[in-house]
Design a protein around this motif. Sequence first.
Motif, PDB file in Angstrom:
ATOM      1  N   GLY A  13       0.566  -1.145   0.194  1.00 44.80           N
ATOM      2  CA  GLY A  13      -0.353  -0.075  -0.262  1.00 44.80           C
ATOM      3  C   GLY A  13       0.602   1.194   0.393  1.00 44.80           C
ATOM      4  N   ILE A  14       2.019   1.515   1.019  1.00 43.42           N
ATOM      5  CA  ILE A  14       2.842   2.157   1.011  1.00 43.42           C
ATOM      6  C   ILE A  14       3.977   2.594  -0.425  1.00 43.42           C
ATOM      7  N   ALA A  15       3.973   1.573  -1.231  1.00 39.91           N
ATOM      8  CA  ALA A  15       4.454   1.177  -1.957  1.00 39.91           C
ATOM      9  C   ALA A  15       3.732   2.430  -3.079  1.00 39.91           C
ATOM     10  N   PHE A  16       2.103   1.845  -3.620  1.00 37.50           N
ATOM     11  CA  PHE A  16       1.243   2.193  -4.138  1.00 37.50           C
ATOM     12  C   PHE A  16       0.981   3.557  -4.277  1.00 37.50           C
ATOM     13  N   VAL A  17       0.858   4.207  -2.977  1.00 36.18           N
ATOM     14  CA  VAL A  17       0.941   5.551  -2.921  1.00 36.18           C
ATOM     15  C   VAL A  17       2.024   6.216  -3.529  1.00 36.18           C
ATOM     16  N   PHE A  18       3.367   6.165  -2.826  1.00 28.06           N
ATOM     17  CA  PHE A  18       4.626   6.338  -3.356  1.00 28.06           C
ATOM     18  C   PHE A  18       4.764   6.659  -5.091  1.00 28.06           C
ATOM     19  N   ALA A  19       4.146   5.520  -5.604  1.00 32.53           N
ATOM     20  CA  ALA A  19       3.718   5.225  -7.313  1.00 32.53           C
ATOM     21  C   ALA A  19       3.127   6.413  -7.583  1.00 32.53           C
ATOM     22  N   GLY A  20       1.698   6.931  -6.656  1.00 34.17           N
ATOM     23  CA  GLY A  20       1.308   6.888  -7.380  1.00 34.17           C
ATOM     24  C   GLY A  20       1.032   8.576  -7.600  1.00 34.17           C
ATOM     25  N   VAL A  21       1.617   9.731  -6.280  1.00 33.80           N
ATOM     26  CA  VAL A  21       1.741  10.265  -6.010  1.00 33.80           C
ATOM     27  C   VAL A  21       2.707  11.199  -7.407  1.00 33.80           C
ATOM     28  N   LEU A  22       4.158  10.076  -7.404  1.00 33.59           N
ATOM     29  CA  LEU A  22       5.126  10.247  -8.220  1.00 33.59           C
ATOM     30  C   LEU A  22       4.422  10.157  -9.675  1.00 33.59           C
ATOM     31  N   VAL A  23       3.563   9.788 -10.195  1.00 33.80           N
ATOM     32  CA  VAL A  23       3.029   9.523 -11.340  1.00 33.80           C
ATOM     33  C   VAL A  23       2.464  10.503 -11.851  1.00 33.80           C
ATOM     34  N   PHE A  24       1.714  11.241 -10.563  1.00 35.80           N
ATOM     35  CA  PHE A  24       0.803  12.606 -10.480  1.00 35.80           C
ATOM     36  C   PHE A  24       1.541  13.518 -10.559  1.00 35.80           C
ATOM     37  N   GLU A  25       2.588  13.346 -10.277  1.00 39.35           N
ATOM     38  CA  GLU A  25       3.912  14.057 -10.008  1.00 39.35           C
ATOM     39  C   GLU A  25       4.183  14.819 -11.878  1.00 39.35           C
ATOM     40  N   MET A  26       4.383  12.862 -12.461  1.00 43.90           N
ATOM     41  CA  MET A  26       5.236  12.913 -13.467  1.00 43.90           C
ATOM     42  C   MET A  26       4.096  13.764 -14.314  1.00 43.90           C
ATOM     43  N   LEU A  27       2.220  13.367 -15.087  1.00 43.98           N
ATOM     44  CA  LEU A  27       1.304  13.928 -15.340  1.00 43.98           C
ATOM     45  C   LEU A  27       1.843  15.120 -15.422  1.00 43.98           C
ATOM     46  N   THR A  28       1.540  15.893 -14.288  1.00 40.41           N
ATOM     47  CA  THR A  28       1.434  17.523 -14.101  1.00 40.41           C
ATOM     48  C   THR A  28       2.755  18.134 -14.805  1.00 40.41           C
ATOM     49  N   ILE A  29       4.389  17.187 -14.810  1.00 33.91           N
ATOM     50  CA  ILE A  29       5.130  18.199 -15.787  1.00 33.91           C
ATOM     51  C   ILE A  29       5.199  17.833 -16.936  1.00 33.91           C
ATOM     52  N   ARG A  30       4.446  16.432 -17.350  1.00 41.02           N
ATOM     53  CA  ARG A  30       4.044  16.354 -18.609  1.00 41.02           C
ATOM     54  C   ARG A  30       3.147  17.796 -19.014  1.00 41.02           C
ATOM     55  N   GLN A  31       2.560  17.816 -18.421  1.00 45.85           N
ATOM     56  CA  GLN A  31       1.132  18.925 -19.002  1.00 45.85           C
ATOM     57  C   GLN A  31       2.218  20.236 -18.603  1.00 45.85           C
ATOM     58  N   ASP A  32       2.840  20.668 -17.825  1.00 46.09           N
ATOM     59  CA  ASP A  32       3.293  21.994 -17.784  1.00 46.09           C
ATOM     60  C   ASP A  32       4.338  22.032 -18.856  1.00 46.09           C
ATOM     61  N   LEU A  33       4.986  21.258 -19.304  1.00 46.84           N
ATOM     62  CA  LEU A  33       6.062  20.876 -20.671  1.00 46.84           C
ATOM     63  C   LEU A  33       4.861  21.179 -22.308  1.00 46.84           C
ATOM     64  N   LYS A  34       4.011  21.076 -22.330  1.00 50.75           N
ATOM     65  CA  LYS A  34       2.833  20.821 -23.354  1.00 50.75           C
ATOM     66  C   LYS A  34       2.782  22.186 -22.819  1.00 50.75           C
ATOM     67  N   ASP A  35       2.448  23.233 -21.908  1.00 52.72           N
ATOM     68  CA  ASP A  35       1.693  24.917 -21.441  1.00 52.72           C
ATOM     69  C   ASP A  35       3.339  25.050 -21.820  1.00 52.72           C
ATOM     70  N   GLN A  36       4.080  24.914 -21.952  1.00 58.21           N
ATOM     71  CA  GLN A  36       5.382  26.129 -22.162  1.00 58.21           C
ATOM     72  C   GLN A  36       5.784  25.932 -23.340  1.00 58.21           C
ATOM     73  N   ASP A  37       5.081  24.558 -23.971  1.00 57.35           N
ATOM     74  CA  ASP A  37       5.806  24.797 -25.476  1.00 57.35           C
ATOM     75  C   ASP A  37       4.880  25.587 -26.359  1.00 57.35           C
ATOM     76  N   LYS A  38       3.637  25.413 -25.460  1.00 54.70           N
ATOM     77  CA  LYS A  38       2.452  26.231 -26.419  1.00 54.70           C
ATOM     78  C   LYS A  38       2.966  27.534 -26.200  1.00 54.70           C
ATOM     79  N   GLN A  39       3.505  27.996 -24.728  1.00 56.17           N
ATOM     80  CA  GLN A  39       4.336  29.376 -24.612  1.00 56.17           C
ATOM     81  C   GLN A  39       5.407  29.272 -25.430  1.00 56.17           C
ATOM     82  N   LEU A  40       6.185  28.333 -25.405  1.00 56.46           N
ATOM     83  CA  LEU A  40       7.286  29.435 -25.854  1.00 56.46           C
ATOM     84  C   LEU A  40       6.596  29.357 -27.500  1.00 56.46           C
TER      85      LEU A  40
END
Length: 325
Positions: A13-40
């Motif tokens: 359960g702890i590993a699942f929560v840790f992985a979920g947080v990291l996956v959410f962070e990576m998805l957030t970063i990917r979205q930020d990169l897409k937004d930044q590409d548009k702004q670029l």
Amino acid sequence: MRALVENRLLRAGIAFVFAGVLVFEMLTIRQDLKDQDKQLTFNLSTIAWKVSEAIYEAQRAERALDAFARGSMAHDDVTLSIDLFWSRLSVLQATSVRQDTKLMRRVREADGYLLTAESEIYNADLFSIEQARELSVDIAAIGTDLRLIWIEEFLVNRTALFELSNLGTQVSSNRLDVALALFALGLTIYLATELYFSVKSQKREAVLRKAALAASDAKTTFLANLSHELRTPLNGVLGMAQALQDTELSDNQKDMVETIDRSGDFLLATLNDLIDISRVENGQLEIAPVDCDLHYVLRRSVETFKESAKEKGLSFETNFHKNLP
């Protein structure tokens, strides 16, 4: 900590929560990169438009100065063209870009040059034809430099093109790298932890299995010894009952002696069953078929409990079916 060691579900359960947080962070970063590409893309388009406007106004200012030198344009019209060109340089300087690029250095140099010549440009009495021709050449050179720098530094050198935007995409990319590294590290730690606890659990199970086998062996040994210890006095009781049957007894006494003998036989059979249990656990039990008189067995069973039933005022009788073998 002990619960974490012993509870595999909790660790998962702890590993699942840790992985979920990291996956959410990576998805957030990917979205930020897409937004930044548009702004670029938007910023680069904006910069390209501002550069082209500055070049265009430089050409217009150059033509206006040439026309003034020929006497075909008034001084106010010339200053208006220079104002437009200067304003385009100011717009470029106000752009949120890196200021240490070659383009921005040339823009600042042009702005400083116009600032130095401002007092002469805007004074109709001091602004001569020679100064107009000299200024025309300088502004033409500024326009040419801006065009060449744009072509050389930003249409050919793609790295400089992206550096100009200064959007912080590198920061998001670094965040993504860190998130991926943490995910890989967390997965490695989880697998190593599971391997460690698995080996530890196997060792613990081996110890418990050994202890259980030892306890089972001790129980088997105890039952075997107990049955042998009980057989000795029981054989004495049965021997005395048989000896008593050889004496002169009344009918009632004979029945009681026979009951003692039958009960002893049952107890002896029970002790033999205990020995059989120890043999079963040791894998040494051998089943041997024997003849059985069912009438005899049932009668002896009934006679064993007949006296107890009689004392309680109960009648205990047995009837056999005619087809009973």
